[in-house]
Design a protein around this motif. Sequence first.
Motif, PDB file in Angstrom:
ATOM      1  N   HIS B   7       0.824  -1.333  -0.100  1.00  0.00           N
ATOM      2  CA  HIS B   7       0.021  -0.012   0.124  1.00  0.00           C
ATOM      3  C   HIS B   7       0.838   1.147  -0.089  1.00  0.00           C
ATOM      4  CE1 HIS B   7      -3.836   2.248   1.638  1.00  0.00           C
ATOM      5  NE2 HIS B   7      -3.014   2.944   1.319  1.00  0.00           N
ATOM      6  N   HIS B   9       1.357   5.062  -2.235  1.00  0.00           N
ATOM      7  CA  HIS B   9       0.735   6.033  -3.364  1.00  0.00           C
ATOM      8  C   HIS B   9       1.964   6.656  -4.191  1.00  0.00           C
ATOM      9  CE1 HIS B   9      -3.332   5.271  -1.690  1.00  0.00           C
ATOM     10  NE2 HIS B   9      -2.636   5.578  -0.611  1.00  0.00           N
ATOM     11  N   PHE B  34      -6.621   6.814  -4.467  1.00  0.00           N
ATOM     12  CA  PHE B  34      -6.970   7.506  -3.321  1.00  0.00           C
ATOM     13  C   PHE B  34      -7.240   8.993  -3.470  1.00  0.00           C
ATOM     14  CE2 PHE B  34      -3.157   9.508  -0.879  1.00  0.00           C
ATOM     15  CZ  PHE B  34      -2.487   9.623  -2.111  1.00  0.00           C
ATOM     16  N   GLU B 112      -8.742   1.954  -2.337  1.00  0.00           N
ATOM     17  CA  GLU B 112      -9.246   1.659  -1.136  1.00  0.00           C
ATOM     18  C   GLU B 112     -10.481   2.263  -0.912  1.00  0.00           C
ATOM     19  OE1 GLU B 112      -6.527   3.765   1.534  1.00  0.00           O
ATOM     20  OE2 GLU B 112      -5.507   4.547  -0.068  1.00  0.00           O
ATOM     21  N   HIS B 175      -5.166   0.106   7.940  1.00  0.00           N
ATOM     22  CA  HIS B 175      -4.701   1.206   8.742  1.00  0.00           C
ATOM     23  C   HIS B 175      -5.456   0.640  10.244  1.00  0.00           C
ATOM     24  CE1 HIS B 175      -4.316   3.140   5.371  1.00  0.00           C
ATOM     25  NE2 HIS B 175      -5.636   3.510   5.049  1.00  0.00           N
TER      26      HIS B 175
END
Lengths: 102, 272
Positions: B7, B9, B34, B112, B175
Amino acid sequence: MNRQTNPQTKQQIVDTYFMEHRAKLVDIAAYLDRVDRGHGDDAADFRDVAFRRAVEILLDGQPQRAGRILNLLSDHSTKLPQSADGMKGALGAVSLTDGGAA
Amino acid sequence: MKYIDPHIHMVSRTTDDYQRMAQAGCIAVTEPAFWAGFDRSSAQGFYDYFRQLTEYEPKRAAQFGIQHFTWLCINPKEADDPGFAREVVSMIPDFLNSKGELCGGNVLGIGEIGLNKNTKNELIILEEQIALAETFNQLVLVHTPHLEDKLKGTRLIMDALSASTIDPGRILIDHVEEHTVSEVLDRGFWAGMTLYPDTKVTPQRAADIIEMYGDERIWMNSAGDWGCSDPLAVPKARLEMRRRGHAVTTVDKVTFDNPQQFLSQSPNFSLS
Ligand SMILES: [Zn+2]
């Protein structure tokens, strides 16, 4: 791997992490001193109230301190607003009278 | 040593970061769609973003021997206007599989997706994107809200997912922290720990969580993005586990084997 296992002894953990967390402890003390020295009313901000309750958890002798502090700082309300329009970003704590601290 | 950052970006990171990650042992990344730090003004903005994720970013990663995979969706922060969100969601199927016209072949699923401020509007679009994953038999990567909104949001999301027919073993809830991880694992989902300064977990706390809740169905990621974040957070957590004396096999399990096992459920994932 078994749960509840840290390969280190308690002594090794203290040796490894004491200095790092000593610094964080003094940071918290200095932050509370700073709030004391601030001007204006004593009217307690809900974040400050939650913070001081969280500090009490540190010394209550019970396990799962991190999880319990995160719980204390969580929204426990069941309300679902329709839209986020006009809402502020997350603030890190919730007023105890407004769904905080289960 | 090699690891996967499942995960991150990368569109927000520099090419130097790819180089440093490769030098630290990263061989694959997966990049969920995202929020870019500002709201896009049109669905076309998302179309361009999806092309960047499926066409351009894999080429940039490949220069450093890193395989790049992605997840598509409209993120919860921009999903508060259902009409706009539906317009974006309607573009996703064409990117999903080999029958899609726009497929880069690197899309692993829907993500996500999740909630941001736990609103009814966000929940409606979450449910519609869960249905999209169901229809196209896609894996799901879930974003849970920040700070005080996380506990409530994680529970709402798990309830919405449990109402679908998707096997929880094909869903990763990201998270997680100390107050959400056990519920996520107990309900059969995979759990992701995000090593992110200030608002998520540190390498030390990630190691603590593995010690307390075990090393099954759990991974860690940097979620490196445009904010203050660290694209080398995963190798730092590996070092933290090693300095405590955890076996190399355990460290490899949570930073390589587990992500590989979960992601391999997608036919578009394979390591070369
Ligand atoms: Zn993310």
